[in-house]
Design a protein around this motif. Structure first.
Motif, mmCIF file in Angstrom:
data_model
loop_
_atom_site.group_PDB
_atom_site.id
_atom_site.type_symbol
_atom_site.label_atom_id
_atom_site.label_comp_id
_atom_site.label_asym_id
_atom_site.label_seq_id
_atom_site.Cartn_x
_atom_site.Cartn_y
_atom_site.Cartn_z
ATOM 1 N N TYR A 96 30.353 47.805 39.141
ATOM 2 C CA TYR A 96 29.924 46.424 39.350
ATOM 3 C C TYR A 96 28.405 46.312 39.466
ATOM 4 C CZ TYR A 96 29.741 41.722 41.401
ATOM 5 O OH TYR A 96 29.457 40.406 41.649
ATOM 6 N N VAL A 112 29.957 40.799 34.450
ATOM 7 C CA VAL A 112 31.321 41.155 34.843
ATOM 8 C C VAL A 112 32.157 39.881 34.771
ATOM 9 C CG1 VAL A 112 32.818 42.119 36.625
ATOM 10 C CG2 VAL A 112 30.456 42.936 36.401
ATOM 11 N N LYS A 162 29.841 37.951 37.611
ATOM 12 C CA LYS A 162 28.441 38.365 37.726
ATOM 13 C C LYS A 162 27.726 38.132 36.410
ATOM 14 C CE LYS A 162 25.544 42.383 38.803
ATOM 15 N NZ LYS A 162 25.524 43.853 38.965
ATOM 16 N N TYR A 175 33.146 44.995 32.167
ATOM 17 C CA TYR A 175 31.920 45.398 32.854
ATOM 18 C C TYR A 175 30.929 45.784 31.760
ATOM 19 C CZ TYR A 175 34.984 45.800 36.931
ATOM 20 O OH TYR A 175 35.890 45.538 37.949
ATOM 21 N N LEU A 201 36.698 41.834 43.278
ATOM 22 C CA LEU A 201 35.632 41.091 42.607
ATOM 23 C C LEU A 201 35.384 39.746 43.280
ATOM 24 C CD1 LEU A 201 36.496 41.913 38.880
ATOM 25 C CD2 LEU A 201 34.654 42.875 40.271
#
Length: 255
Positions: free
Chosen positions: A30, A36, A65, A99, A134
């Motif tokens: 992460y 992400v 993200k 990712y 997450l």
């Protein structure tokens, strides 16, 4: 005998050239990723000449993200052929958690070792857990990106996290994971440790005490064991419940 020899040569070759990845640690995936998200692959394009990856258009279901993207690059062959053991092929309509890292050309790419999670009927339990992790990162506003590779030193004169976690065997906990943010000085001494999402006060403090006594090393673009002041790293501890004759345990690995 000749046939057996050919088989042995083939197996030996596979062993040498098989793509190998470090054990999965979701927090590291992460923080090292620039993007992400839970996505669906909507279209793929042929590899351009001498290009190791192909473009894949995506539809974002949930962004965790980074900035919203319309496409990523997949390191592999769009016709599902294989030029390397690390090539991957993701067909259209595939749903997965991506990712992706931004490369020097400004493109976001994923590969065999990117920590992708394919959302299929066969891994519903892991899907629920990973999405929960997450969501926790989003809730706690964990959105920094660091390409620095950290690893604990193999120093037998000091506490070792994996070794110390054996003392928690058989523990009963409610939560499935705990994440802790370590802040380093430039020489990799630990300045502070805070709980992002933990188990309970007693267990969290025991874990933090273990982390405080550990020694670390780092690698960043050829620079070893030196990081910018106040660099941060997240370590995850995962709780695995007892199954049949196997006792519950804690692990740094996301199995």
């Amino acid at each position: 005998m000749k046939k057996i020899l050919h088989i042995l040569i083939f197996l030996f070759s596979v062993g040498i050239f098989a793509c190998q990845c470090d054990p999965t640690k979701i927090a590291e995936n992460y923080i090292q990723s620039d993007f992400v998200a839970n996505v669906t692959i909507t279209k793929i394009y042929p590899n351009k000449e001498n290009q190791q990856g192909y473009r894949a258009d995506i539809k974002i279901t949930k962004l965790f993200k980074g900035e919203p993207l319309k496409f990523i690059y997949v390191y592999g062959q769009s016709d599902n052929s294989t030029e390397s053991s690390c090539d991957i092929y993701i067909p259209t309509d595939t749903k997965l958690i991506v990712y992706a890292e931004k490369n020097k050309d400004g493109n976001y790419g994923v590969g065999y070792c990117s920590g992708l999670l394919y959302l299929t009927e066969n891994n519903l339990k892991k899907q629920q857990l990973e999405l929960k992790i997450l969501e926790t990162f989003v809730e706690k506003k964990i959105n920094f990106t660091s390409k620095i590779k950290y690893s604990e030193k193999g120093d037998f004169s000091k506490p070792n996290i994996i070794r110390e976690l054996q003392n928690f065997k058989g523990i009963e906990l409610e939560n499935d994971f705990g994440f802790y943010e370590i802040t380093f000085s430039s020489d990799l001494t630990i300045k502070s440790i805070v709980t992002i999402s933990g188990f309970d006060d007693i267990t969290d403090q025991k874990l933090i005490d273990i982390f405080k006594d550990t020694s670390w090393e780092s690698y960043d673009n050829g620079v070893k064991d030196k990081v910018p002041e106040n660099s941060k790293f997240i370590i995850g501890i995962h709780y695995y419940r007892s199954k049949k004759i196997n006792s519950s345990f804690l692990s740094v690995f996301y199995l």
